[in-house]
Design a protein around this motif. Structure first.
Motif, PDB file in Angstrom:
ATOM      1  N   THR A  99       0.824  -1.212   0.000  1.00 26.29           N
ATOM      2  CA  THR A  99       0.000   0.000   0.000  1.00 26.29           C
ATOM      3  C   THR A  99       0.854   1.256   0.000  1.00 26.29           C
ATOM      4  OG1 THR A  99      -1.774  -1.171   1.121  1.00 26.29           O
ATOM      5  CG2 THR A  99      -1.758   1.231   1.334  1.00 26.29           C
ATOM      6  N   SER A 100       1.961   1.204   0.746  1.00 27.31           N
ATOM      7  CA  SER A 100       2.823   2.371   0.865  1.00 27.31           C
ATOM      8  C   SER A 100       3.402   2.791  -0.491  1.00 27.31           C
ATOM      9  CB  SER A 100       3.950   2.051   1.855  1.00 27.31           C
ATOM     10  OG  SER A 100       4.606   3.213   2.282  1.00 27.31           O
ATOM     11  N   THR A 101       3.734   1.816  -1.327  1.00 25.55           N
ATOM     12  CA  THR A 101       4.237   2.122  -2.668  1.00 25.55           C
ATOM     13  C   THR A 101       3.110   2.637  -3.563  1.00 25.55           C
ATOM     14  OG1 THR A 101       6.001   0.499  -2.470  1.00 25.55           O
ATOM     15  CG2 THR A 101       5.378   1.111  -4.709  1.00 25.55           C
ATOM     16  N   LEU A 102       1.917   2.089  -3.388  1.00 28.78           N
ATOM     17  CA  LEU A 102       0.762   2.598  -4.142  1.00 28.78           C
ATOM     18  C   LEU A 102       0.523   4.062  -3.790  1.00 28.78           C
ATOM     19  CD1 LEU A 102      -1.708  -0.450  -3.797  1.00 28.78           C
ATOM     20  CD2 LEU A 102      -0.305   0.154  -5.793  1.00 28.78           C
ATOM     21  N   VAL A 103       0.652   4.393  -2.500  1.00 26.94           N
ATOM     22  CA  VAL A 103       0.476   5.785  -2.065  1.00 26.94           C
ATOM     23  C   VAL A 103       1.579   6.657  -2.658  1.00 26.94           C
ATOM     24  CG1 VAL A 103       0.662   7.329  -0.061  1.00 26.94           C
ATOM     25  CG2 VAL A 103      -0.872   5.359   0.018  1.00 26.94           C
ATOM     26  N   TYR A 104       2.811   6.172  -2.586  1.00 28.97           N
ATOM     27  CA  TYR A 104       3.927   6.939  -3.167  1.00 28.97           C
ATOM     28  C   TYR A 104       3.645   7.256  -4.634  1.00 28.97           C
ATOM     29  CZ  TYR A 104       8.430   8.108  -5.172  1.00 28.97           C
ATOM     30  OH  TYR A 104       9.441   8.747  -5.863  1.00 28.97           O
ATOM     31  N   ASN A 105       3.177   6.249  -5.361  1.00 28.81           N
ATOM     32  CA  ASN A 105       2.906   6.446  -6.785  1.00 28.81           C
ATOM     33  C   ASN A 105       1.762   7.432  -7.033  1.00 28.81           C
ATOM     34  OD1 ASN A 105       4.974   4.677  -7.481  1.00 28.81           O
ATOM     35  ND2 ASN A 105       3.618   2.899  -7.607  1.00 28.81           N
ATOM     36  N   LEU A 106       0.841   7.497  -6.085  1.00 30.32           N
ATOM     37  CA  LEU A 106      -0.317   8.399  -6.229  1.00 30.32           C
ATOM     38  C   LEU A 106       0.011   9.864  -5.958  1.00 30.32           C
ATOM     39  CD1 LEU A 106      -3.308   6.678  -4.341  1.00 30.32           C
ATOM     40  CD2 LEU A 106      -3.198   7.160  -6.798  1.00 30.32           C
ATOM     41  N   THR A 113      11.898  11.277   0.544  1.00 28.55           N
ATOM     42  CA  THR A 113      11.545  10.729   1.856  1.00 28.55           C
ATOM     43  C   THR A 113      10.332   9.811   1.726  1.00 28.55           C
ATOM     44  OG1 THR A 113      12.337  12.796   2.787  1.00 28.55           O
ATOM     45  CG2 THR A 113      11.188  11.314   4.271  1.00 28.55           C
ATOM     46  N   ASP A 114       9.358  10.233   0.916  1.00 31.69           N
ATOM     47  CA  ASP A 114       8.228   9.347   0.611  1.00 31.69           C
ATOM     48  C   ASP A 114       8.749   8.051  -0.007  1.00 31.69           C
ATOM     49  OD1 ASP A 114       6.073  11.298   1.213  1.00 31.69           O
ATOM     50  OD2 ASP A 114       6.912  12.358  -0.512  1.00 31.69           O
ATOM     51  N   LEU A 115       9.728   8.217  -0.898  1.00 33.32           N
ATOM     52  CA  LEU A 115      10.313   7.056  -1.572  1.00 33.32           C
ATOM     53  C   LEU A 115      10.967   6.119  -0.560  1.00 33.32           C
ATOM     54  CD1 LEU A 115      11.103   5.672  -4.268  1.00 33.32           C
ATOM     55  CD2 LEU A 115      13.227   7.016  -4.196  1.00 33.32           C
ATOM     56  N   MET A 116      11.732   6.686   0.367  1.00 34.78           N
ATOM     57  CA  MET A 116      12.413   5.872   1.382  1.00 34.78           C
ATOM     58  C   MET A 116      11.396   5.103   2.233  1.00 34.78           C
ATOM     59  SD  MET A 116      13.317   5.914   4.898  1.00 34.78           S
ATOM     60  CE  MET A 116      13.622   7.560   5.569  1.00 34.78           C
ATOM     61  N   SER A 129      11.435  -8.426  -3.455  1.00 36.02           N
ATOM     62  CA  SER A 129      11.830  -8.909  -4.795  1.00 36.02           C
ATOM     63  C   SER A 129      11.180  -8.043  -5.855  1.00 36.02           C
ATOM     64  CB  SER A 129      11.397 -10.358  -5.015  1.00 36.02           C
ATOM     65  OG  SER A 129      11.942 -11.167  -4.019  1.00 36.02           O
ATOM     66  N   TYR A 130       9.883  -7.845  -5.669  1.00 37.85           N
ATOM     67  CA  TYR A 130       9.179  -6.928  -6.557  1.00 37.85           C
ATOM     68  C   TYR A 130       9.799  -5.535  -6.487  1.00 37.85           C
ATOM     69  CZ  TYR A 130       6.376  -2.907  -7.199  1.00 37.85           C
ATOM     70  OH  TYR A 130       6.023  -1.642  -7.522  1.00 37.85           O
ATOM     71  N   GLY A 131      10.049  -5.087  -5.267  1.00 40.84           N
ATOM     72  CA  GLY A 131      10.544  -3.724  -5.056  1.00 40.84           C
ATOM     73  C   GLY A 131      11.873  -3.461  -5.747  1.00 40.84           C
ATOM     74  N   LEU A 132      12.772  -4.435  -5.682  1.00 38.27           N
ATOM     75  CA  LEU A 132      14.087  -4.276  -6.308  1.00 38.27           C
ATOM     76  C   LEU A 132      13.985  -4.355  -7.821  1.00 38.27           C
ATOM     77  CD1 LEU A 132      16.161  -6.479  -3.858  1.00 38.27           C
ATOM     78  CD2 LEU A 132      16.481  -4.018  -4.243  1.00 38.27           C
ATOM     79  N   GLU A 133      12.999  -5.109  -8.284  1.00 40.01           N
ATOM     80  CA  GLU A 133      12.783  -5.282  -9.717  1.00 40.01           C
ATOM     81  C   GLU A 133      12.175  -4.020 -10.336  1.00 40.01           C
ATOM     82  OE1 GLU A 133      12.592  -8.312 -12.951  1.00 40.01           O
ATOM     83  OE2 GLU A 133      13.432  -8.405 -10.938  1.00 40.01           O
ATOM     84  N   SER A 134      11.137  -3.510  -9.700  1.00 39.54           N
ATOM     85  CA  SER A 134      10.428  -2.393 -10.351  1.00 39.54           C
ATOM     86  C   SER A 134       9.722  -1.459  -9.377  1.00 39.54           C
ATOM     87  CB  SER A 134       9.406  -2.950 -11.352  1.00 39.54           C
ATOM     88  OG  SER A 134       8.552  -3.879 -10.711  1.00 39.54           O
ATOM     89  N   GLY A 135      10.082  -1.498  -8.115  1.00 38.28           N
ATOM     90  CA  GLY A 135       9.384  -0.659  -7.142  1.00 38.28           C
ATOM     91  C   GLY A 135      10.244   0.459  -6.576  1.00 38.28           C
ATOM     92  N   SER A 136       9.872   0.872  -5.377  1.00 35.46           N
ATOM     93  CA  SER A 136      10.572   1.987  -4.730  1.00 35.46           C
ATOM     94  C   SER A 136      12.009   1.626  -4.352  1.00 35.46           C
ATOM     95  CB  SER A 136       9.807   2.417  -3.471  1.00 35.46           C
ATOM     96  OG  SER A 136       8.570   2.999  -3.824  1.00 35.46           O
ATOM     97  N   LEU A 137      12.252   0.354  -4.004  1.00 35.47           N
ATOM     98  CA  LEU A 137      13.625  -0.049  -3.663  1.00 35.47           C
ATOM     99  C   LEU A 137      14.566   0.165  -4.852  1.00 35.47           C
ATOM    100  CD1 LEU A 137      13.050  -3.283  -1.542  1.00 35.47           C
ATOM    101  CD2 LEU A 137      14.417  -1.300  -0.828  1.00 35.47           C
ATOM    102  N   LYS A 138      14.082  -0.144  -6.020  1.00 30.31           N
ATOM    103  CA  LYS A 138      14.897   0.030  -7.226  1.00 30.31           C
ATOM    104  C   LYS A 138      15.262   1.502  -7.408  1.00 30.31           C
ATOM    105  CE  LYS A 138      14.981  -0.794 -12.187  1.00 30.31           C
ATOM    106  NZ  LYS A 138      14.189  -1.145 -13.370  1.00 30.31           N
TER     107      LYS A 138
END
Ligand SMILES: [Mn+2]
Length: 326
Positions: A99-106, A113-116, A129-138
């Protein structure tokens, strides 16, 4: 790994909806709390309520994060059961985006800081795994590489990088002291800690003590707490929370990371299950039958609430027809 699918309703005016929010209802884990912190920092007038009921009441001025509602509130979530909520602002059916990444994207105006914060939620929700591939971690690894320096701490997901150890602290405070997690999240937003030491400096003595105990638990970790059983024809490792101690939930994640498979953590009145096999989860619910009050979850993560607190012996006894000890 495929990129996760999620749906933003592109016909919506997200900026004006977010501006109309007066109340935020967020789940009491770091995913829900870090999502709420992002909203609070961009829309300071909102009231934030943290709670772990899976369904909350809401009106059109409510933003519901990492939970569901039967009301008019705007929902941002990744639990399949909530796909039928009336007003979806952003939803990830596969569960792969927290949810936190969905919020960041919105967010119409987002910052690093939102990204972190959203990157740490990808870790704490076990979706890195998802995050490093295509999410905020990447994205974060490209922007702020200091978060990815080696850390000397053992973490629940066995990645000894600074951001994973920081995520563990957020998860720990959220699980043990949810109201403190909101404060810690807001303070972390304001001071932007770059490592465990700077994050721990935001904690009071009690919270810092919990963190210290936690990393000691991870340093001296024992792998003996989960034993093999068979449910139907599935191999399942089952452990008892009381026996493991107060960090049992994190022990579960660590075991799952090191020895992938099916897991049950028995917690007295609650049963946490980790499996990618929906049929196994359904079977487990069936075996527990009338003892079950409710159950739910999302990709890989499931939970069952029992009618009453029961002993581990009784739990294993009920499961017996489905279980043959190896
Ligand atoms: Mn979540």
């Amino acid at each position: 790994l495929r990129p996760a699918s999620s749906s933003n309703n592109t016909n919506l005016d997200v900026a004006s909806i977010l501006s109309s929010i007066r109340k935020v209802e967020a789940d009491a884990d770091w995913d829900g709390i870090s999502a709420a912190v992002q909203i609070k920092m961009h829309y300071p007038k909102v009231d934030v309520r943290i709670g772990n009921s899976k369904e909350v009441t809401s009106d059109i001025h409510t933003l519901v994060l990492d939970q569901g509602t039967k009301g008019e509130g705007w929902v941002v979530d990744h639990h399949p059961i909530n796909a039928k909520c009336k007003n979806l602002l952003s939803f990830c059916e596969s569960g792969e985006k927290p949810t936190s990444t969905l919020v960041y994207n919105l967010l119409p105006e987002k910052n690093d800081t939102d990204l972190m914060l959203s990157a740490t939620a990808e870790i704490t929700d076990g979706l890195y795994s998802y995050g490093l591939e295509s999410g905020s971690l990447k994205l974060l690894s490209k922007k702020d590489s200091y978060y990815f320096r080696d850390s000397n701490r053992s973490t629940q997901y066995m990645v000894d990088k600074e951001i994973y150890a920081m995520a563990d602290i957020f998860a720990l405070i959220s699980l043990h002291i949810p109201q403190a997690a909101l404060r810690v999240g807001i303070e972390a937003y304001e001071s932007r800690p770059k490592n465990v030491e700077e994050l721990t400096a935001l904690l009071n003595k009690n919270e810092a003590g919990l963190v210290e105990d936690y990393f000691a638990f991870m340093r001296n970790f024992s792998e003996d707490h989960f034993k093999y059983y068979k449910i139907d024809n599935y191999d399942v490792r089952i452990g008892e929370a009381r026996n493991i101690g107060k960090f049992s939930y994190f022990a579960l994640s660590r075991m799952l990371t090191k020895y992938p498979g099916n897991y049950i953590l028995f917690r007295g009145k609650r049963v946490s299950m980790r499996t990618n096999d929906q049929k196994l989860f359904d079977t487990t619910v069936k075996v527990l039958d009338k003892n079950v009050v409710s159950y739910g979850g999302r990709k890989g993560w499931h939970g069952i609430i029992l009618k009453e607190e029961m002993s581990y012996r009784k739990f294993l006894g009920i499961m017996e027809k489905g279980i043959v000890s190896k």
